[in-house]
Design a protein around this motif. Structure first.
Motif, PDB file in Angstrom:
ATOM      1  N   MET A  11      32.267  31.450   0.063  1.00  0.00           N
ATOM      2  CA  MET A  11      31.301  32.438   0.528  1.00  0.00           C
ATOM      3  C   MET A  11      29.986  32.316  -0.233  1.00  0.00           C
ATOM      4  O   MET A  11      28.896  32.393   0.360  1.00  0.00           O
ATOM      5  N   LEU A  12      30.044  32.103  -1.542  1.00  0.00           N
ATOM      6  CA  LEU A  12      28.822  31.932  -2.332  1.00  0.00           C
ATOM      7  C   LEU A  12      28.050  30.687  -1.897  1.00  0.00           C
ATOM      8  O   LEU A  12      26.819  30.722  -1.793  1.00  0.00           O
ATOM      9  N   MET A  13      28.761  29.599  -1.647  1.00  0.00           N
ATOM     10  CA  MET A  13      28.096  28.376  -1.202  1.00  0.00           C
ATOM     11  C   MET A  13      27.386  28.587   0.132  1.00  0.00           C
ATOM     12  O   MET A  13      26.235  28.161   0.313  1.00  0.00           O
ATOM     13  N   LEU A  14      28.064  29.247   1.060  1.00  0.00           N
ATOM     14  CA  LEU A  14      27.453  29.478   2.368  1.00  0.00           C
ATOM     15  C   LEU A  14      26.281  30.455   2.270  1.00  0.00           C
ATOM     16  O   LEU A  14      25.284  30.306   2.986  1.00  0.00           O
ATOM     17  N   MET A  15      26.392  31.437   1.391  1.00  0.00           N
ATOM     18  CA  MET A  15      25.274  32.356   1.160  1.00  0.00           C
ATOM     19  C   MET A  15      24.043  31.592   0.675  1.00  0.00           C
ATOM     20  O   MET A  15      22.927  31.811   1.165  1.00  0.00           O
ATOM     21  N   PHE A  72      28.078  38.111   5.908  1.00  0.00           N
ATOM     22  CA  PHE A  72      29.243  37.491   5.281  1.00  0.00           C
ATOM     23  C   PHE A  72      30.351  38.502   5.037  1.00  0.00           C
ATOM     24  O   PHE A  72      31.533  38.162   5.141  1.00  0.00           O
ATOM     25  N   TRP A  73      29.996  39.735   4.711  1.00  0.00           N
ATOM     26  CA  TRP A  73      31.042  40.750   4.552  1.00  0.00           C
ATOM     27  C   TRP A  73      31.731  41.010   5.890  1.00  0.00           C
ATOM     28  O   TRP A  73      32.965  41.118   5.948  1.00  0.00           O
ATOM     29  N   PHE A  74      30.965  41.088   6.959  1.00  0.00           N
ATOM     30  CA  PHE A  74      31.540  41.352   8.275  1.00  0.00           C
ATOM     31  C   PHE A  74      32.467  40.223   8.710  1.00  0.00           C
ATOM     32  O   PHE A  74      33.583  40.460   9.193  1.00  0.00           O
ATOM     33  N   LEU A  75      32.034  38.979   8.530  1.00  0.00           N
ATOM     34  CA  LEU A  75      32.836  37.843   8.977  1.00  0.00           C
ATOM     35  C   LEU A  75      34.085  37.643   8.132  1.00  0.00           C
ATOM     36  O   LEU A  75      35.115  37.179   8.634  1.00  0.00           O
ATOM     37  N   SER A  76      34.016  37.983   6.849  1.00  0.00           N
ATOM     38  CA  SER A  76      35.155  37.736   5.961  1.00  0.00           C
ATOM     39  C   SER A  76      36.140  38.892   5.904  1.00  0.00           C
ATOM     40  O   SER A  76      37.346  38.674   5.719  1.00  0.00           O
ATOM     41  N   GLU A  77      35.673  40.121   6.092  1.00  0.00           N
ATOM     42  CA  GLU A  77      36.546  41.278   5.910  1.00  0.00           C
ATOM     43  C   GLU A  77      36.759  42.087   7.185  1.00  0.00           C
ATOM     44  O   GLU A  77      37.872  42.504   7.478  1.00  0.00           O
ATOM     45  N   GLU A  78      35.727  42.343   7.952  1.00  0.00           N
ATOM     46  CA  GLU A  78      35.817  43.233   9.105  1.00  0.00           C
ATOM     47  C   GLU A  78      36.273  42.510  10.367  1.00  0.00           C
ATOM     48  O   GLU A  78      37.132  43.005  11.097  1.00  0.00           O
TER      49      GLU A  78
END
Length: 239
Positions: A68-72, A151-157
């Motif tokens: 996630m950090l890399m993609l951010m 990224f929060w939406f795609l990873s958690e929601e």
């Protein structure tokens, strides 16, 4: 005494790609400005937010957190020409702070002893502070919050929604999972199926042991009848 000038660290496509100064892709996230109150706050947020996420929501998913950090960073690099921002370290901190605020929205923070807010509102409080102190429209920070929300939406929601089909878009690649000792999806499913098989074998052994110890009681019981019913096709009646 400055051994490295900030002008050698900022990201610019022409410098980084055309002139092959590839280190700028990394150093733009490492430079947080000169030593000041803003610099100390940024370091504090990095230490606290990264620790809470690594030891909390991503405790068993270190590869997913690193991915996630890399993609951010990749997304911030892609949009940086439109923001006119040369150093992206503070924007990465803002995006990560937003992700942290969504994971720990139940927490309450005391802001400089003046008022208390929910952690979910903390990134917006940071933007308001920048607006008052720096007297500028915080467009880059708003973009960083948008990146963090994406990224929060795609990873958690998103994986929790029915329309997603359980697909996790931001699952780390297998090679990164192996490097960081994180189980892949196949290993998780295999471990689950293996545990189910072991549980069935243990139940069968327990039933057989109970019938061997108490044959008459077992036949009269529901367990014995069920086992005998299962074995009925393989037994032959005798007169």
């Amino acid at each position: 005494m400055e051994f490295v000038s900030p002008y050698q660290l900022f990201y610019n496509y022409n410098y980084a790609i055309t002139r092959k100064q590839y280190w700028r892709v990394v150093t733009t996230f490492l430079y947080l400005g000169r030593l000041s109150l803003d610099w100390m706050l940024s370091v504090f947020f990095i230490v606290r937010n990264w620790r809470d996420l690594e030891e909390g929501s991503y405790l068993t998913r270190p590869a997913d957190f690193a991915w996630m950090l890399m993609l951010m960073c990749a997304v911030l690099l892609a949009v940086s020409p439109y923001m006119g921002t040369l150093f992206l370290g503070n924007l990465l901190v803002t995006a990560l702070t937003y992700v942290w605020s969504r994971h720990y929205s139940y927490m309450f923070l005391n802001i400089m002893g003046l008022f208390t807010i929910s952690a979910s509102y903390f990134p917006w409080c940071m933007i308001g502070f920048s607006l008052l102190v720096e007297n500028r429209w915080p467009f880059p920070e708003l973009v960083a919050i948008g990146v963090g929300h994406l990224f929060w939406f795609l990873s958690e929601e998103w994986p929790r929604r029915a329309e997603s089909g359980g697909v996790q878009v931001l699952r780390a690649p297998k090679f990164l999972c192996r490097i960081m000792n994180q189980d892949t999806d196949e290993q998780r499913r295999g471990g689950f199926e293996e545990s189910e098989d072991e549980a069935v074998v243990e139940d069968d052994e327990e039933i057989e042991s109970e019938i061997a110890d108490n044959p008459r009681e077992a036949v009269d019981s529901d367990i014995g009848n069920e086992l005998l019913h299962q074995r009925a096709p393989y037994t032959r009646e005798t007169d």
